[in-house]
Each structure stands twice: as structure tokens, then as C-alpha cells.
Design an enzyme around this catalytic site. Structure first.
Site, PDB file in Angstrom:
ATOM      1  N   HIS A  54     -16.613  38.109 -26.324  1.00 47.17           N
ATOM      2  CA  HIS A  54     -16.440  36.840 -27.051  1.00 47.17           C
ATOM      3  C   HIS A  54     -17.721  36.386 -27.740  1.00 47.17           C
ATOM      4  O   HIS A  54     -17.681  35.511 -28.588  1.00 47.17           O
ATOM      5  CB  HIS A  54     -15.956  35.755 -26.083  1.00 47.17           C
ATOM      6  CG  HIS A  54     -14.547  35.970 -25.633  1.00 47.17           C
ATOM      7  ND1 HIS A  54     -13.500  35.229 -26.101  1.00 47.17           N
ATOM      8  CD2 HIS A  54     -14.005  36.884 -24.769  1.00 47.17           C
ATOM      9  CE1 HIS A  54     -12.367  35.648 -25.544  1.00 47.17           C
ATOM     10  NE2 HIS A  54     -12.657  36.654 -24.733  1.00 47.17           N
TER      11      HIS A  54
ATOM     12  N   ASP B  27     -23.504  32.508 -33.178  1.00 49.64           N
ATOM     13  CA  ASP B  27     -22.280  32.194 -32.435  1.00 49.64           C
ATOM     14  C   ASP B  27     -21.307  33.359 -32.606  1.00 49.64           C
ATOM     15  O   ASP B  27     -21.169  33.889 -33.719  1.00 49.64           O
ATOM     16  CB  ASP B  27     -21.650  30.912 -33.007  1.00 49.64           C
ATOM     17  CG  ASP B  27     -20.943  30.080 -31.943  1.00 49.64           C
ATOM     18  OD1 ASP B  27     -20.463  30.669 -30.960  1.00 49.64           O
ATOM     19  OD2 ASP B  27     -20.877  28.851 -32.104  1.00 49.64           O
TER      20      ASP B  27
HETATM   21  P1  ADQ Z   1     -17.844  28.691 -26.643  1.00 50.79           P
HETATM   22  O1  ADQ Z   1     -19.238  28.852 -27.094  1.00 50.79           O
HETATM   23  O2  ADQ Z   1     -17.625  27.868 -25.439  1.00 50.79           O
HETATM   24  O3  ADQ Z   1     -17.137  30.116 -26.462  1.00 50.79           O
HETATM   25  P2  ADQ Z   1     -16.474  27.584 -29.112  1.00 50.79           P
HETATM   26  O4  ADQ Z   1     -15.847  28.627 -29.943  1.00 50.79           O
HETATM   27  O5  ADQ Z   1     -17.587  26.783 -29.702  1.00 50.79           O
HETATM   28  O6  ADQ Z   1     -16.833  28.112 -27.711  1.00 50.79           O
HETATM   29  O7  ADQ Z   1     -15.306  26.604 -28.660  1.00 50.79           O
HETATM   30  C1  ADQ Z   1     -15.542  25.476 -27.873  1.00 50.79           C
HETATM   31  C2  ADQ Z   1     -14.213  24.812 -27.521  1.00 50.79           C
HETATM   32  O8  ADQ Z   1     -14.461  23.665 -26.735  1.00 50.79           O
HETATM   33  C3  ADQ Z   1     -13.422  24.367 -28.735  1.00 50.79           C
HETATM   34  O9  ADQ Z   1     -12.076  24.678 -28.536  1.00 50.79           O
HETATM   35  C4  ADQ Z   1     -13.640  22.848 -28.773  1.00 50.79           C
HETATM   36  O10 ADQ Z   1     -12.548  22.106 -29.271  1.00 50.79           O
HETATM   37  C5  ADQ Z   1     -13.855  22.518 -27.321  1.00 50.79           C
HETATM   38  N1  ADQ Z   1     -14.799  21.395 -27.209  1.00 50.79           N
HETATM   39  C6  ADQ Z   1     -16.074  21.384 -27.607  1.00 50.79           C
HETATM   40  N2  ADQ Z   1     -16.624  20.182 -27.365  1.00 50.79           N
HETATM   41  C7  ADQ Z   1     -15.670  19.431 -26.789  1.00 50.79           C
HETATM   42  C8  ADQ Z   1     -15.635  18.097 -26.273  1.00 50.79           C
HETATM   43  N3  ADQ Z   1     -16.707  17.305 -26.272  1.00 50.79           N
HETATM   44  N4  ADQ Z   1     -14.491  17.659 -25.742  1.00 50.79           N
HETATM   45  C9  ADQ Z   1     -13.404  18.473 -25.700  1.00 50.79           C
HETATM   46  N5  ADQ Z   1     -13.384  19.730 -26.158  1.00 50.79           N
HETATM   47  C10 ADQ Z   1     -14.500  20.209 -26.692  1.00 50.79           C
HETATM   48  C11 ADQ Z   1     -17.309  31.477 -26.657  1.00 50.79           C
HETATM   49  C12 ADQ Z   1     -18.198  31.948 -27.822  1.00 50.79           C
HETATM   50  C13 ADQ Z   1     -17.640  31.475 -29.158  1.00 50.79           C
HETATM   51  C14 ADQ Z   1     -16.182  31.944 -29.305  1.00 50.79           C
HETATM   52  C15 ADQ Z   1     -15.370  31.555 -28.081  1.00 50.79           C
HETATM   53  C16 ADQ Z   1     -13.974  32.187 -28.123  1.00 50.79           C
HETATM   54  O11 ADQ Z   1     -19.521  31.428 -27.637  1.00 50.79           O
HETATM   55  O12 ADQ Z   1     -18.421  32.000 -30.221  1.00 50.79           O
HETATM   56  O13 ADQ Z   1     -15.628  31.325 -30.450  1.00 50.79           O
HETATM   57  O14 ADQ Z   1     -15.987  32.025 -26.888  1.00 50.79           O
HETATM   58  O15 ADQ Z   1     -14.049  33.575 -28.211  1.00 50.79           O
END
Ligand code: ADQ
Length: 475
Positions: A177, A385
Site C-alpha cells: 500500500h 504517498d
Molecule cells: P494512509 O496513509 O493511512 O494509508 P490515506 O490514503 O491518506 O491513507 O487515507 C486516509 C483515510 O483516512 C482516508 O480514507 C480519509 O478519509 C481518512 N481520514 C483521514 N483523516 C481523517 C479524519 N480526521 N477523520 C476521519 N477520517 C479521516 C496507506 C498509504 C496510502 C494509501 C492507503 C490505501 O499510506 O498512500 O492510499 O494506504 O492503500
């Protein structure tokens, strides 16, 4: 990019597997415990991976191997509808060394271009190996001939190889991921060969972007006996295919939520509180140093300093979910962001007109959607990312085809969302200029860009992602 079919009317049906069950192996189980009527019960966790895989698991009666979320003895295996959940135990010490240590203080910063210095400790590696073996053994115990095993993410990179030894004929897929870094950076890992060989145990390796797949193939040819082209590596007597499968969101669910009565009411309440005439800019992230929260704050400071827009006209809302607060780097980063917010507000806010609203919490779904529908400009500025789902969630909520997505060129999503305003997050001045450009963009231009991104995302949703990966794995 891996070939994809267009979404069917009912996308859930497409992901049905024809033979054997699907066994998902991921760090966390897809459920968490909540208190209900004085009792503790398991509830499905929200999130893209669970949403995409749950229908397939329900259809075919699959299994999910993962940690249940509390240290010590694991709960007994249990069923949630037709899904067999197999909890894997982790001790407090393993959580510190396998998870907070090797996964989040060694691999996480290294894979994100070493934007923080990765820490290497022998004891962390030993725990990583031991825990990976435990996951592989748990997967082998539920495996039956004909099943497909799908292993997820950087915490479990040794599992494909370990499981291959235990079940040589299994169909094994692995999806990373987060980004896979360049070979020069990967070379720093003392046990680099073991990690690569672990991954090469899979039949199919999936990455978010083409670049990550290429980085892996080059690194594997350099440090292991693997040979062949970037998309097809020969390792021992087996072939390991490598491709990119950009993860996505449940587009239709987001669209539906964004127009629900609850969300519209919430959005109106927020708008009244902020001042109906002010234009809203938004950031939504896990509180992580890779996300470039400081970048957009500094760029906003620059925009306010130039005074073409002031706190009377605009307001920036940064929502940040607390994350990994047991890792030192995260504690430090949090205080530096909070200091920055204080400095900017001290300089640029007026009574009743706060320039930066900083909400450090997990938002309820309807509140998050309300912000997406209110924001004229969405700032997604990670330094690196894997994908960044926020960049896909925002367009899904823009049913009027307006609003501007400002997107870092170092997010995986930038490979797909070509109509975003792309920025280099290392260039604060450039980001500030792009914010001003976004605030000045005409409605027709916004519509042209947003319509194209929404069309793309509608056809490339999370069901399509799971279907593409599992379809390729079956070949
Ligand atoms: P992350 O780095 O955790 O995951 P990201 O893709 O930025 O994920 O998604 C974060 C999720 O959390 C989103 O669905 C967002 O809506 C939710 N979120 C963020 N802040 C929030 C808040 N304050 N309240 C509620 N919800 C919140 C890892 C990788 C990413 C990749 C994902 C999926 O780092 O690059 O996109 O996995 O593969």
C-alpha cells in the site's frame, strides 16, 4: 498499468471468485471491538480494503488472518457472517519492536524516500521475522487446496516466502500500500535480501504505481538471484509477476453520502459558523510526517502574508487524525505543526475570523463528507504517498463538478488524476502560488477538470481494483 474492465451495474458481483476461497492476510483484522448495551461486540471497521474485500469474502466464505487490536492472548477464531476471522496474537514487546519499530520506524520512513532517518535495530528485525512467521503459519493452517491468499502491506513482506515453503502450490498475491523506494535507499536495509526473497514468494506482486514496481524489480535483480523483465521475474523455478494496481474508493457510496440529508444539514451548520461569505480550503490527513501538513501550512502563511487573500476572505481547515503516537518522530511532528498553527493564527487571524482551524481528531463520516462538500480548494501535499485516498474522496463528493484539487506530484494519485493542479511540496512558494491560482480559477475550468476526474474515478473504483488484482492473480 494493469488492464481493467469497466465497472458493472452492481460492482460487488464482479469481485466474486469462481473457485476456492479468498484468504486475506493483513496486519489488522477487518473488525474492532465496541461497547453495545454494556457488552463488548465486534463491528466491521470502516475503510477501503474492508469495503472492497468483504463482499468477496461473504460470497465465497473466505477467511481473514490478522491482529485483533489488543496485546496478549488472541481471541479465539470466530465468524462474522460467512467470514472466518483468525486472530494472530502479539505481545506488548512484539507490538513495540515489530510494529512501532521495524514497520513504522525502519520501513515506513525508508520507503517514503527517507524523509525521516530510518532506524535500524537488530532486535526489531528479529521480532519482524518472528511475527511474519506467525502470520504465515496462521494462513497455512486455514489454507485449503484451491484457495487464493492475498497478503497486504509492508508489515508482512516475509509472509509470501514463508507461506510458499509451507504450501508450495498455493496461489499467493501480495499488495504493497505504500511506495517501494529506489534501490539506493533500499540498499541500506541490513537484511534487504531476506525482504526481497520474502516478497518473491508471491505469484503476483501489486504496487500502487508503475515506478514502485520498477523500483522493486531493479532492486530484486540486484540483491537476489531473480532475473527477467520488470513485469516478470524468474526466481528459482518460479515466475513472480509484477504490476501496478492503483487502489481506489467506493465512489458510489461517497457520492450517495455527499448528497444525504444528514451531510447537507451538517454542512450548512459549519458554513454558518465559519462565516457564509468566506471561501473554504481543506486538508484531511492522518497526522503523519509524510503527508506534508507543514508544507500547506507554510504555503498558507505565505498566501496570507502576500495579502491578496486575508482571513476575512478565506479560511483553512486542517483535520488530522492522531496516529502512531508511540513513535518519537510523530510526537515531535505534532508539536511542530501545533506551533506553526499558533504562529500563523497569531499573525493573521482577526477576532471572529480565525485563519487556520486545526481539528486533531477522527471525524464522524457525515462531518468529513460535509467538509468535502464545503471546500472550494482541497490541499493534498504529501512529500511521498503510496496513493492518498483523500485525493480521490474529494472529487467523489463534488457532484456539481466544482472545486479544485491541489495535489502533490509525489502522491501515487497524481499518476491518475491528471486534471488536478499538481504541486511540488518541496517548493513552498510554488505551492502558495498554486493556492492563489486555485482560488482564482474560473468555474468553467473547474468544471472541465472535475468532470474528467470524476469520470475516471467512477470507472476505477475500489471494486475494480480488487477485481483487477484477483483477476490477474488467477491467470
Ligand atoms: P494512509 O496513509 O493511512 O494509508 P490515506 O490514503 O491518506 O491513507 O487515507 C486516509 C483515510 O483516512 C482516508 O480514507 C480519509 O478519509 C481518512 N481520514 C483521514 N483523516 C481523517 C479524519 N480526521 N477523520 C476521519 N477520517 C479521516 C496507506 C498509504 C496510502 C494509501 C492507503 C490505501 O499510506 O498512500 O492510499 O494506504 O492503500
Amino acid at each position: 498499468m494493469a488492464k481493467r474492465k469497466s465497472s458493472a451495474a452492481n460492482p460487488r458481483r464482479k469481485t466474486r471468485s469462481e473457485s476456492g476461497r479468498l484468504i486475506v492476510v493483513a496486519n489488522r483484522l477487518p473488525v474492532h471491538r465496541v461497547r453495545q448495551g454494556g457488552k463488548s461486540v465486534w463491528k466491521m471497521s470502516p475503510g477501503g480494503l474492508v469495503t472492497a474485500l468483504e463482499p468477496i469474502l461473504q460470497d465465497t466464505g473466505g477467511a481473514w488472518v490478522g491482529w485483533a487490536g489488543s496485546t496478549g492472548a488472541a481471541p479465539k477464531p470466530f465468524k462474522s457472517d460467512r467470514i472466518d476471522l483468525k486472530p494472530v496474537p502479539l505481545s506488548k514487546q512484539e507490538l513495540d519492536s515489530f510494529y512501532a519499530g521495524f514497520s513504522n520506524a525502519t520501513l515506513w520512513p525508508l520507503y517514503h524516500d527517507a524523509i525521516r532517518v530510518p532506524v535500524f535495530r537488530r532486535s526489531w528485525w528479529a521480532a519482524y521475522e518472528k511475527v511474519n512467521r506467525r502470520f504465515a503459519e496462521a494462513a497455512a493452517a486455514v489454507y485449503k487446496p484451491g484457495d487464493t491468499v492475498w497478503v497486504h502491506d509492508y508489515q508482512l513482506q516475509l509472509v509470501p516466502g514463508m507461506l510458499r515453503e509451507l504450501r508450495p502450490d498455493a496461489k499467493i498475491g501480495f499488495f504493497l500500500h505504500i511506495p517501494f523506494c529506489s534501490e539506493e535507499l533500499f540498499a541500506r536495509i541490513p537484511r534487504r535480501r531476506e525482504i526481497l526473497e520474502g516478497m518473491l514468494g508471491a505469484d503476483l506482486l501489486g504496487f500502487q504505481t508503475r515506478l514502485s514496481g520498477q523500483n522493486f524489480a531493479r532492486t530484486a535483480r540486484r540483491f537476489t538471484s531473480a532475473t527477467g523483465k520488470d513485469t516478470e521475474l524468474h526466481f528459482g523455478d518460479r515466475v513472480c509477476r509484477v504490476s501496478n494496481f492503483p487502489i481506489s474508493i467506493d465512489f458510489k457510496r461517497f457520492e450517495g453520502m455527499a448528497t444525504s440529508a444528514e451531510v447537507l444539514v451538517k454542512a450548512e451548520q459549519i458554513r454558518q459558523k465559519l462565516g457564509p461569505e468566506r471561501r473554504i480550503l481543506l486538508g484531511v490527513d492522518r497526522l503523519d510526517y509524510t503527508k506534508g501538513i507543514d508544507v500547506r501550512l507554510r504555503a498558507m502563511e505565505e498566501v496570507l502574508r502576500r495579502a491578496k487573500f486575508t482571513a476575512e476572505d478565506i479560511v483553512f481547515i486542517q483535520v488530522a487524525v492522531p496516529s502512531r503516537e508511540d513513535v518519537a518522530e510523530y510526537v515531535e511532528m505534532r508539536s511542530s505543526i501545533e506551533e506553526l498553527v499558533g504562529r500563523i493564527n497569531g499573525q493573521h487571524s482577526e477576532t471572529g475570523r480565525v485563519a487556520i482551524h486545526y481539528l486533531r481528531r477522527n471525524l464522524a463520516q457525515e462531518e468529513l463528507f460535509a467538509y468535502y462538500t464545503l471546500a472550494e480548494v482541497m490541499l493534498v501535499t504529501p512529500l511521498r504517498d503510496g496513493m492518498n485516498l483523500v485525493a480521490k474522496e474529494y472529487p467523489a463528493c463534488r457532484l456539481k463538478n466544482d472545486g479544485v484539487l491541489l495535489l502533490s506530484e509525489f502522491a501515487g494519485a497524481a499518476e491518475e488524476l491528471k486534471q488536478a493542479v499538481t504541486v511540488n511540496p518541496f517548493d513552498i512558494d510554488g505551492v502558495a502560488h498554486s493556492i492563489e491560482e486555485a482560488l482564482r480559477m474560473g468555474k468553467a475550468e473547474q468544471k472541465r477538470r472535475m468532470t474528467a476526474m470524476r469520470r475516471y474515478l467512477r470507472a476505477h473504483d475500489v471494486y475494480d481494483w480488487a477485481d483487477s488484482f484477483l483477476g490477474a492473480l488467477k491467470k
